[in-house]
Design a protein around this motif. Structure first.
Motif, PDB file in Angstrom:
ATOM      1  N   LEU A  35       0.070 -17.142   6.098  1.00  0.00           N
ATOM      2  CA  LEU A  35       0.149 -15.983   5.099  1.00  0.00           C
ATOM      3  C   LEU A  35       1.432 -16.039   4.159  1.00  0.00           C
ATOM      4  O   LEU A  35       2.256 -15.822   4.647  1.00  0.00           O
ATOM      5  CB  LEU A  35      -0.088 -14.634   5.789  1.00  0.00           C
ATOM      6  N   SER A  36       1.211 -16.767   3.310  1.00  0.00           N
ATOM      7  CA  SER A  36       2.307 -17.234   2.351  1.00  0.00           C
ATOM      8  C   SER A  36       2.873 -16.108   1.450  1.00  0.00           C
ATOM      9  O   SER A  36       4.009 -16.255   1.179  1.00  0.00           O
ATOM     10  CB  SER A  36       2.034 -18.545   1.641  1.00  0.00           C
ATOM     11  N   VAL A  37       2.003 -15.193   1.095  1.00  0.00           N
ATOM     12  CA  VAL A  37       2.105 -14.298   0.324  1.00  0.00           C
ATOM     13  C   VAL A  37       1.422 -12.856   0.567  1.00  0.00           C
ATOM     14  O   VAL A  37       0.322 -12.951   0.905  1.00  0.00           O
ATOM     15  CB  VAL A  37       1.720 -14.509  -1.285  1.00  0.00           C
ATOM     16  N   LEU A  38       2.168 -11.902   0.592  1.00  0.00           N
ATOM     17  CA  LEU A  38       1.782 -10.443   0.754  1.00  0.00           C
ATOM     18  C   LEU A  38       2.374  -9.577  -0.191  1.00  0.00           C
ATOM     19  O   LEU A  38       3.397  -9.056   0.504  1.00  0.00           O
ATOM     20  CB  LEU A  38       1.534 -10.074   2.290  1.00  0.00           C
ATOM     21  N   TYR A  39       1.862  -9.332  -1.505  1.00  0.00           N
ATOM     22  CA  TYR A  39       2.752  -8.512  -2.152  1.00  0.00           C
ATOM     23  C   TYR A  39       1.898  -7.350  -2.550  1.00  0.00           C
ATOM     24  O   TYR A  39       0.568  -7.552  -2.863  1.00  0.00           O
ATOM     25  CB  TYR A  39       2.743  -9.251  -3.528  1.00  0.00           C
ATOM     26  N   LEU A  40       2.565  -6.330  -2.522  1.00  0.00           N
ATOM     27  CA  LEU A  40       2.024  -5.019  -2.989  1.00  0.00           C
ATOM     28  C   LEU A  40       2.931  -4.318  -4.123  1.00  0.00           C
ATOM     29  O   LEU A  40       4.241  -4.320  -3.892  1.00  0.00           O
ATOM     30  CB  LEU A  40       1.759  -4.109  -1.973  1.00  0.00           C
ATOM     31  N   SER A  41       2.496  -3.926  -5.199  1.00  0.00           N
ATOM     32  CA  SER A  41       3.413  -3.114  -6.211  1.00  0.00           C
ATOM     33  C   SER A  41       3.999  -1.910  -5.642  1.00  0.00           C
ATOM     34  O   SER A  41       3.508  -1.359  -4.660  1.00  0.00           O
ATOM     35  CB  SER A  41       2.509  -2.554  -7.302  1.00  0.00           C
ATOM     36  N   GLN A  42       5.385  -1.896  -5.753  1.00  0.00           N
ATOM     37  CA  GLN A  42       6.203  -0.864  -5.050  1.00  0.00           C
ATOM     38  C   GLN A  42       5.565   0.588  -5.296  1.00  0.00           C
ATOM     39  O   GLN A  42       5.924   1.569  -4.537  1.00  0.00           O
ATOM     40  CB  GLN A  42       7.553  -0.980  -5.513  1.00  0.00           C
ATOM     41  N   HIS A  43       4.803   0.633  -6.436  1.00  0.00           N
ATOM     42  CA  HIS A  43       4.441   2.014  -6.979  1.00  0.00           C
ATOM     43  C   HIS A  43       3.107   2.509  -5.739  1.00  0.00           C
ATOM     44  O   HIS A  43       2.696   3.787  -5.653  1.00  0.00           O
ATOM     45  CB  HIS A  43       3.419   1.998  -8.315  1.00  0.00           C
ATOM     46  N   PHE A  44       2.574   1.677  -4.991  1.00  0.00           N
ATOM     47  CA  PHE A  44       1.558   1.778  -3.946  1.00  0.00           C
ATOM     48  C   PHE A  44       2.209   1.812  -2.594  1.00  0.00           C
ATOM     49  O   PHE A  44       1.335   1.722  -1.533  1.00  0.00           O
ATOM     50  CB  PHE A  44       0.405   0.961  -4.217  1.00  0.00           C
ATOM     51  N   HIS A  45       3.533   1.519  -2.216  1.00  0.00           N
ATOM     52  CA  HIS A  45       3.935   1.549  -1.088  1.00  0.00           C
ATOM     53  C   HIS A  45       3.830   2.811  -0.211  1.00  0.00           C
ATOM     54  O   HIS A  45       3.451   3.878  -0.825  1.00  0.00           O
ATOM     55  CB  HIS A  45       5.382   0.971  -0.917  1.00  0.00           C
ATOM     56  N   GLY A  46       3.543   2.793   1.155  1.00  0.00           N
ATOM     57  CA  GLY A  46       3.341   4.079   1.966  1.00  0.00           C
ATOM     58  C   GLY A  46       1.875   4.936   2.014  1.00  0.00           C
ATOM     59  O   GLY A  46       1.868   5.859   2.354  1.00  0.00           O
ATOM     60  N   LYS A  47       0.871   3.915   1.557  1.00  0.00           N
ATOM     61  CA  LYS A  47      -0.283   4.362   1.471  1.00  0.00           C
ATOM     62  C   LYS A  47      -1.280   3.467   2.455  1.00  0.00           C
ATOM     63  O   LYS A  47      -2.478   3.907   2.362  1.00  0.00           O
ATOM     64  CB  LYS A  47      -0.759   4.371   0.259  1.00  0.00           C
ATOM     65  N   GLY A  48      -0.625   2.961   3.314  1.00  0.00           N
ATOM     66  CA  GLY A  48      -1.472   1.982   4.010  1.00  0.00           C
ATOM     67  C   GLY A  48      -2.286   0.803   3.745  1.00  0.00           C
ATOM     68  O   GLY A  48      -2.925   0.148   4.194  1.00  0.00           O
ATOM     69  N   LEU A  49      -1.696   0.440   2.297  1.00  0.00           N
ATOM     70  CA  LEU A  49      -2.511  -0.463   1.507  1.00  0.00           C
ATOM     71  C   LEU A  49      -1.998  -1.912   2.118  1.00  0.00           C
ATOM     72  O   LEU A  49      -2.705  -3.091   2.010  1.00  0.00           O
ATOM     73  CB  LEU A  49      -2.207  -0.410  -0.012  1.00  0.00           C
ATOM     74  N   GLY A  50      -0.589  -2.086   2.495  1.00  0.00           N
ATOM     75  CA  GLY A  50      -0.173  -3.341   3.124  1.00  0.00           C
ATOM     76  C   GLY A  50      -1.088  -3.554   4.353  1.00  0.00           C
ATOM     77  O   GLY A  50      -1.582  -4.797   4.393  1.00  0.00           O
ATOM     78  N   LYS A  51      -1.254  -2.694   5.026  1.00  0.00           N
ATOM     79  CA  LYS A  51      -2.114  -2.768   6.375  1.00  0.00           C
ATOM     80  C   LYS A  51      -3.520  -2.975   6.012  1.00  0.00           C
ATOM     81  O   LYS A  51      -4.147  -4.232   6.628  1.00  0.00           O
ATOM     82  CB  LYS A  51      -1.947  -1.727   7.320  1.00  0.00           C
ATOM     83  N   PHE A  52      -3.909  -2.523   5.129  1.00  0.00           N
ATOM     84  CA  PHE A  52      -5.400  -2.950   4.574  1.00  0.00           C
ATOM     85  C   PHE A  52      -5.503  -4.249   4.274  1.00  0.00           C
ATOM     86  O   PHE A  52      -6.560  -4.871   4.478  1.00  0.00           O
ATOM     87  CB  PHE A  52      -5.638  -2.078   3.463  1.00  0.00           C
ATOM     88  N   MET A  53      -4.629  -4.972   3.314  1.00  0.00           N
ATOM     89  CA  MET A  53      -4.482  -6.213   3.021  1.00  0.00           C
ATOM     90  C   MET A  53      -4.471  -7.301   4.164  1.00  0.00           C
ATOM     91  O   MET A  53      -4.982  -8.357   4.391  1.00  0.00           O
ATOM     92  CB  MET A  53      -3.569  -6.268   2.002  1.00  0.00           C
ATOM     93  N   LEU A  54      -3.581  -6.743   4.993  1.00  0.00           N
ATOM     94  CA  LEU A  54      -3.076  -7.812   6.204  1.00  0.00           C
ATOM     95  C   LEU A  54      -4.609  -7.772   7.121  1.00  0.00           C
ATOM     96  O   LEU A  54      -4.841  -8.764   7.580  1.00  0.00           O
ATOM     97  CB  LEU A  54      -2.055  -7.118   6.976  1.00  0.00           C
ATOM     98  N   LYS A  55      -5.052  -6.663   7.375  1.00  0.00           N
ATOM     99  CA  LYS A  55      -6.395  -6.915   8.217  1.00  0.00           C
ATOM    100  C   LYS A  55      -7.329  -7.750   7.598  1.00  0.00           C
ATOM    101  O   LYS A  55      -8.032  -8.477   8.074  1.00  0.00           O
ATOM    102  CB  LYS A  55      -6.931  -5.528   8.394  1.00  0.00           C
ATOM    103  N   HIS A  56      -7.491  -7.349   6.309  1.00  0.00           N
ATOM    104  CA  HIS A  56      -8.511  -8.393   5.502  1.00  0.00           C
ATOM    105  C   HIS A  56      -8.130  -9.874   5.746  1.00  0.00           C
ATOM    106  O   HIS A  56      -8.882 -10.552   6.016  1.00  0.00           O
ATOM    107  CB  HIS A  56      -8.555  -8.049   3.788  1.00  0.00           C
ATOM    108  N   ALA A  57      -6.804 -10.003   5.487  1.00  0.00           N
ATOM    109  CA  ALA A  57      -6.393 -11.503   5.705  1.00  0.00           C
ATOM    110  C   ALA A  57      -6.613 -12.065   7.195  1.00  0.00           C
ATOM    111  O   ALA A  57      -7.278 -13.176   7.468  1.00  0.00           O
ATOM    112  CB  ALA A  57      -4.935 -11.472   5.563  1.00  0.00           C
TER     113      ALA A  57
END
Length: 174
Positions: free
Chosen positions: A94-116
Motif C-alpha cells: 500500500l504505497s499511498v493512502l491519502y485523504l484530504s485533511q478536511h475529511f479526517h476523523g470521519k472513518g474514511l481512512g479506515k473505509f479506504m484501507l478496508k477496501h484496499a
C-alpha cells in the motif's frame, strides 16, 4: 461516515485531480514547518500529471479514488511490483493512502484501507505492507489501531537527505 461516497479505479481523466490531491495531502503532512527547497524539488519532479498517468497505465499498480459527489477526497495505491525492505514479506504494498485533511476523523481512512485489503484478497494475496514516516504519529497510530505490525525500518531518500520510515505489515484473512 459521510453519505454519497464511492471508491473506484482511477481513469486518465482524473489525472489532474489526483495530482492536486496528492500535493495537498503531502504538503499538509510533511511540510509542517514550511516549504523548503528539497521538498519543492521533490514535488515538482515526482507528483506530476505524467507520473500519475504512468501509474494508471502500469498493470502492476492499482490506483483507487474516494469520491464524494464526484469530487476526489482521497486515494490509495497498491503496488504489486515493489519489494518490501523486510525480505520476509512477499506481499503487495500500500504505497499511498491519502485523504484530504478536511475529511479526517470521519472513518474514511479506515473505509479506504478496508477496501484496499479486500482488493488484495480478491487478487489472491494474503498480506499487505506499507511504510510510514516515523514522525507521522497520526499515521502510525492509525495503522497500529488497524492491526498493522511494525516489521522493520527503511529510509526514504529525497535530495541529499534520508528519512526514517517504519515498515508495517498485516496478514489478511477472508
Amino acid at each position: 461516515m459521510i453519505d454519497n461516497l464511492i471508491i473506484r479505479e482511477a481513469k486518465f481523466e482524473d489525472v489532474s485531480k489526483i495530482t492536486m490531491l496528492k500535493l495537498q495531502v503531502w504538503l499538509h503532512t510533511y511540510a509542517t514547518d514550511g516549504i523548503e527547497g528539497e521538498y519543492a524539488d521533490y514535488l515538482v519532479a515526482e507528483i506530476t500529471p505524467k507520473k500519475t498517468e504512468l501509474i494508471i497505465q502500469n498493470p502492476d499498480k492499482k490506483l483507487f479514488l474516494l469520491e464524494k459527489e464526484g469530487r476526489i477526497i482521497g486515494c490509495y495505491q497498491l503496488d504489486f511490483d515493489t519489494l518490501c525492505p523486510n525480505t520476509e514479506i512477499n506481499s503487495p504494498e500500500l504505497s499511498v493512502l491519502y485523504l484530504s485533511q478536511h475529511f479526517h476523523g470521519k472513518g474514511l481512512g479506515k473505509f479506504m484501507l478496508k477496501h484496499a485489503e479486500e482488493e488484495i484478497l480478491k487478487l489472491g494475496s494474503d498480506g499487505i505492507w506499507l511504510t510510514a514516516y516515523y514522525k507521522n504519529k497520526q499515521a502510525i497510530a492509525f495503522y497500529q489501531h488497524q492491526n498493522y505490525m511494525m516489521k522493520g525500518k527503511c529510509y526514504f531518500e529525497m535530495g541529499d537527505s534520508q528519512y526514517e520510515n517504519w515498515v508495517f505489515w498485516k496478514e489478511l484473512k477472508n
